[in-house]
Design a protein around this motif. Structure first.
Motif, PDB file in Angstrom:
ATOM      1  N   GLU A 452      44.851  53.171  51.005  1.00 46.17           N
ATOM      2  CA  GLU A 452      44.372  53.692  49.728  1.00 46.17           C
ATOM      3  C   GLU A 452      45.432  54.527  49.025  1.00 46.17           C
ATOM      4  OE1 GLU A 452      40.729  56.518  48.029  1.00 46.17           O
ATOM      5  OE2 GLU A 452      40.744  55.834  50.113  1.00 46.17           O
ATOM      6  N   SER A 479      41.229  48.724  53.193  1.00 46.47           N
ATOM      7  CA  SER A 479      41.063  49.550  52.007  1.00 46.47           C
ATOM      8  C   SER A 479      42.350  49.522  51.209  1.00 46.47           C
ATOM      9  CB  SER A 479      40.705  50.994  52.399  1.00 46.47           C
ATOM     10  OG  SER A 479      40.645  51.819  51.257  1.00 46.47           O
ATOM     11  N   SER A 481      42.065  50.567  47.775  1.00 44.40           N
ATOM     12  CA  SER A 481      41.601  51.241  46.564  1.00 44.40           C
ATOM     13  C   SER A 481      42.742  51.991  45.891  1.00 44.40           C
ATOM     14  CB  SER A 481      40.472  52.219  46.901  1.00 44.40           C
ATOM     15  OG  SER A 481      39.378  51.546  47.479  1.00 44.40           O
ATOM     16  N   TYR A 482      42.728  51.958  44.561  1.00 47.34           N
ATOM     17  CA  TYR A 482      43.716  52.636  43.722  1.00 47.34           C
ATOM     18  C   TYR A 482      45.139  52.089  43.912  1.00 47.34           C
ATOM     19  CZ  TYR A 482      40.045  55.969  42.673  1.00 47.34           C
ATOM     20  OH  TYR A 482      38.879  56.542  42.249  1.00 47.34           O
ATOM     21  N   ASP A 505      37.459  47.628  50.487  1.00 44.77           N
ATOM     22  CA  ASP A 505      37.412  48.541  49.342  1.00 44.77           C
ATOM     23  C   ASP A 505      38.519  48.141  48.374  1.00 44.77           C
ATOM     24  OD1 ASP A 505      35.416  49.790  50.695  1.00 44.77           O
ATOM     25  OD2 ASP A 505      36.621  51.501  51.343  1.00 44.77           O
ATOM     26  N   MET A 506      38.117  47.698  47.164  1.00 49.52           N
ATOM     27  CA  MET A 506      39.081  47.227  46.167  1.00 49.52           C
ATOM     28  C   MET A 506      38.858  47.887  44.814  1.00 49.52           C
ATOM     29  SD  MET A 506      39.103  43.138  47.072  1.00 49.52           S
ATOM     30  CE  MET A 506      37.325  42.977  46.803  1.00 49.52           C
ATOM     31  N   ASP A 507      38.274  49.067  44.794  1.00 55.21           N
ATOM     32  CA  ASP A 507      38.019  49.709  43.512  1.00 55.21           C
ATOM     33  C   ASP A 507      39.334  50.138  42.858  1.00 55.21           C
ATOM     34  OD1 ASP A 507      37.615  51.472  45.933  1.00 55.21           O
ATOM     35  OD2 ASP A 507      37.959  53.015  44.421  1.00 55.21           O
ATOM     36  N   ASN A 508      39.338  50.087  41.529  1.00 52.89           N
ATOM     37  CA  ASN A 508      40.519  50.435  40.733  1.00 52.89           C
ATOM     38  C   ASN A 508      41.727  49.554  41.074  1.00 52.89           C
ATOM     39  OD1 ASN A 508      40.121  53.070  38.960  1.00 52.89           O
ATOM     40  ND2 ASN A 508      38.939  53.329  40.854  1.00 52.89           N
ATOM     41  N   THR A 509      41.489  48.277  41.225  1.00 48.67           N
ATOM     42  CA  THR A 509      42.561  47.302  41.406  1.00 48.67           C
ATOM     43  C   THR A 509      42.427  46.225  40.335  1.00 48.67           C
ATOM     44  OG1 THR A 509      41.241  46.025  42.988  1.00 48.67           O
ATOM     45  CG2 THR A 509      42.696  47.715  43.893  1.00 48.67           C
ATOM     46  N   CYS A 548      36.846  47.963  38.381  1.00 52.32           N
ATOM     47  CA  CYS A 548      37.806  46.860  38.334  1.00 52.32           C
ATOM     48  C   CYS A 548      37.609  46.143  36.992  1.00 52.32           C
ATOM     49  CB  CYS A 548      37.609  45.891  39.502  1.00 52.32           C
ATOM     50  SG  CYS A 548      37.938  46.627  41.124  1.00 52.32           S
TER      51      CYS A 548
END
Length: 688
Positions: A452, A479, A481-482, A505-509, A548
């Motif tokens: 992350e 993970s 993320s970001y 976890d792939m948020d903000n990609t 995303c």
């Protein structure tokens, strides 16, 4: 009425009392009258002589003129037929002055009698003698009487069996049972029941004095002590009592006991030489001197946790590492001083650590990390250009938020941690692809990888190294993320190669709907399907894709559709098809298969309520309702997009959007089988 009474009670002319031994004192000279006629006359006589029986609303006990020692039935209130025409000695009129009296009333008082009006022999009521005194107590009902046999059984059991029975009680239940009697008090505080004392679950419900008494009573026998969060022992007197009682501890957790005094803690450590697991997280009383006492008094220590202890540094950790040869789990997050080369060399020499937590150690730099892995001035192999040192036994390594680490320092782990299963590098923003290439190529057992907030990573690391690494079939948690540079080009190969993934976890990609579709296909391919309609699926993969920009409602719908998919195989086995045919059916019914694993999705907050409701229905096996919700939501989203388009027919498209929104809201709120009146709703939002 007098004639009737005279006929019922004929008097002797002489006025003598009845002759004993004959019914009513009358010798059976003539023929006996019929029973029915005698019963009728006696009933009329009773009615005429008992006018007060018709009164209602008055208790018998308050209207009875008799003494407390006897009771009377309604028959005894009537005059008994007598040959002399006078009431008997037990009649109502013989108890009051002023009533007609004769020689019979001057006889000394005799016990009262009660006549049974339903059982007659020869027209005369049968006499039943009553007790002269009424008991003041009544027996308990049978259902609540104490079972003496149960207590006899418990008393006959050996002491060992009683203790074994009490071993199934929770600590809170044992304290309550100890108040039964002295025997239970002695058994409930038997040392065999308190070898493990975990107060973290009930410490809020027990007073400080009671907690201290329990530990004092069972202290010599306690081996596992968990006082996590117990603020009751902050007072030094209570803590001293506990410390003096516990002298055979093997596992001790004092996390959260903020005001634990330093002298008290040192006394506890000195008196427990068998300590193997010690958790002192966040204690202000821990210093380097405390670590020296542990090193001298606890040679069998295996797990040591002093994270967030602000009054110590890495020199105390060095003393423990050098003295405790069995130490395999060291957790020293947020501890200062790890840029010291001597500390790093001590960790290298042990080579027994399987878990090393250095999260938040800002002082840790590339040189210190390389010393922990390679030692000081190692010999270099000219062929491989690697240090000639034994490989490390590390299985879990946490270097999160070590901001001074760079790719050069982290790459020192490559080829020297073959047993590594978990690697956490989140927050090390200076790392690039080079830091992980050698690690991924030489760690075949890796299952947890946390990358992350590593903004310098590229898709090439995922597609060329992670997807082709020996650990790809084993990887379960990833993970990224970001990591703003990662997208479909890197994650699509990972989804195809890593078949064992459980959470991503792939948020903000930059991932898009293609990754969600690939993940749904991967879960569908790896999981088996069942023909049992009543089976319930489980969550096999958790995806986090909120924030995303390239993920739309179409990708979320793809995941929902696969979760509730019911498949009919094209070619069905003959045996299964015949079994599916019902009785009397000519053609067999098609076999339907249901999913056993589904995806839990965390996406844009505006869609999350619908996604959660859909997942809830799928997990309870309501696939039809879940599919209907997904279809209504898709119609609403599609109509909403059309309503926002410019051109002719704007009003018609907006009306369709409002209707789709109402249908979707109805389905999301109630689902199948909803009855009753729905709540009122406002008009549809033109934006959402």
């Amino acid at each position: 009425m007098d004639e009737i009474r005279a006929a019922a009670d004929p008097l002797d002319e002489a006025g003598l009392p009845p002759t004993p031994g004959t019914p009513n004192g009358i010798a059976p000279e003539g023929p006996i009258k019929k029973k029915s006629r005698a019963r009728l006359l006696r009933g009329l006589s009773r009615i005429s002589s008992s006018p007060t029986l018709a009164q209602v609303g008055r208790a018998r006990s308050s209207s009875s003129p008799y003494p407390r020692g006897a009771s009377l039935s309604c028959v005894s209130l009537a005059t008994t037929p007598s040959p002399f025409g006078q009431p008997s000695t037990g009649s109502y009129f013989s108890q009051f002055p002023g009533a007609d009296s004769s020689a019979a009333t001057s006889i000394p008082g005799t016990p009262l009698h009660e006549f049974d009006e339903c059982d007659e022999i020869g027209g005369v009521g049968r006499i039943r003698r009553l007790e002269t005194s009424t008991p003041l107590t009544a027996p308990l009902p049978v259902e609540i009487r104490p079972r003496k046999t149960l207590f006899k059984l418990w008393a006959s059991l050996p002491h060992e069996i009683k203790v074994h029975v009490l071993a199934y009680f929770e600590p809170k239940e044992l304290v309550r049972a100890s108040r039964v009697n002295k025997e239970f008090y002695k058994m409930c505080f038997d040392g065999q029941l308190w070898t493990s004392f975990d107060a973290s679950e009930f410490y809020k419900d027990i007073p400080a004095e009671s907690l201290a008494k329990i530990i004092v009573a069972a202290g010599p026998f306690v081996k596992d002590l968990n006082l996590r969060g117990c603020v009751q022992v902050e007072h030094y007197k209570r803590a001293e009592v506990i410390v003096k009682s516990c002298r055979n501890l093997i596992n001790a957790t004092l996390e959260g006991c903020r005001n634990f005094q330093r002298t008290t803690l040192h006394t506890l450590l000195r008196s427990n030489e068998k300590l193997a697991n010690l958790n002192l997280t966040g204690l202000a009383a821990v210093t380097n001197q405390t670590c020296k006492i542990i090193a001298h008094s606890c040679p069998q220590l295996e797990v040591f946790n002093v994270s967030w202890c602000k009054h110590m540094d890495a020199r105390g950790v060095k003393a423990v590492v050098e003295s405790c040869a069995r130490l395999r789990d060291l957790r020293v997050g947020e501890i200062k001083g790890f840029d010291n080369r001597d500390v790093a060399e001590a960790i290298f020499r042990t080579n027994n650590l399987e878990r090393l937590i250095l999260a938040g150690c800002d002082d840790l730099d590339d040189s210190a990390l390389a010393t922990m892995i390679h030692g000081k001035d190692p010999e270099i192999d000219v062929l491989t250009d690697r240090p000639v040192v034994p490989v490390r036994k590390l299985r879990h390594l946490d270097l999160s938020r070590c901001s001074r680490l760079t790719s050069q320092g982290v790459s020192a782990l490559g080829h020297f941690v073959p047993d590594l299963e978990g690697l956490q590098l989140s927050g090390c923003s200076s790392l690039g692809d080079h830091a992980l290439e050698s690690i991924l190529a030489s760690a075949p057992r890796l299952t947890h990888l946390d990358l992350e907030d590593l903004v310098d990573l590229t898709n090439g690391l995922l597609s060329e190294h992670l997807a082709k690494a020996p650990c790809a079939p084993r990887l379960e948690h990833l993970s990224i993320s970001y990591c703003e540079n990662l997208g479909d080009a890197g994650m699509l190969p990972v989804m195809r190669a890593c078949k064992s993934l459980r959470s991503v976890d792939m948020d903000n990609t930059r991932v898009s709907d293609l990754v969600l579709a690939e993940a749904a296909a991967m879960v569908r391919d790896r999981s088996s399907r069942t023909m049992e309609r009543r089976s319930r699926p489980v969550i096999g993969l958790s995806l986090v894709v909120y924030d995303c920009q390239n993920v739309t409602w179409t990708g979320a719908r793809e995941v929902l559709s696969r979760n509730a998919e019911i498949v009919v195989p094209r070619k069905q086995p003959p045996a299964a098809a015949a079994a599916a045919a019902g009785p009397g059916e000519s053609a067999p019914r098609p076999i339907q298969t249901y999913p056993t694993e589904v995806i839990s999705l965390k996406c844009f907050y505006g869609w999350q309520m619908t996604v959660d409701e859909h997942t809830k229905r799928v997990l309870r096996g309501d696939f039809g309702s879940a599919a209907r919700l997904e279809r209504k939501w898709a119609e609403y989203m599609q109509a909403n997009e059309e309503a926002g388009a410019a051109g002719a027919g704007v009003r018609r498209r907006r009306r369709r959007a409002r209707e789709a929104q109402m249908a979707h809201a109805d389905e999301e709120e109630g689902g199948a089988g909803t009855v009753g009146r729905r709540r009122a709703r406002t008009a549809a939002c033109a934006v959402m």
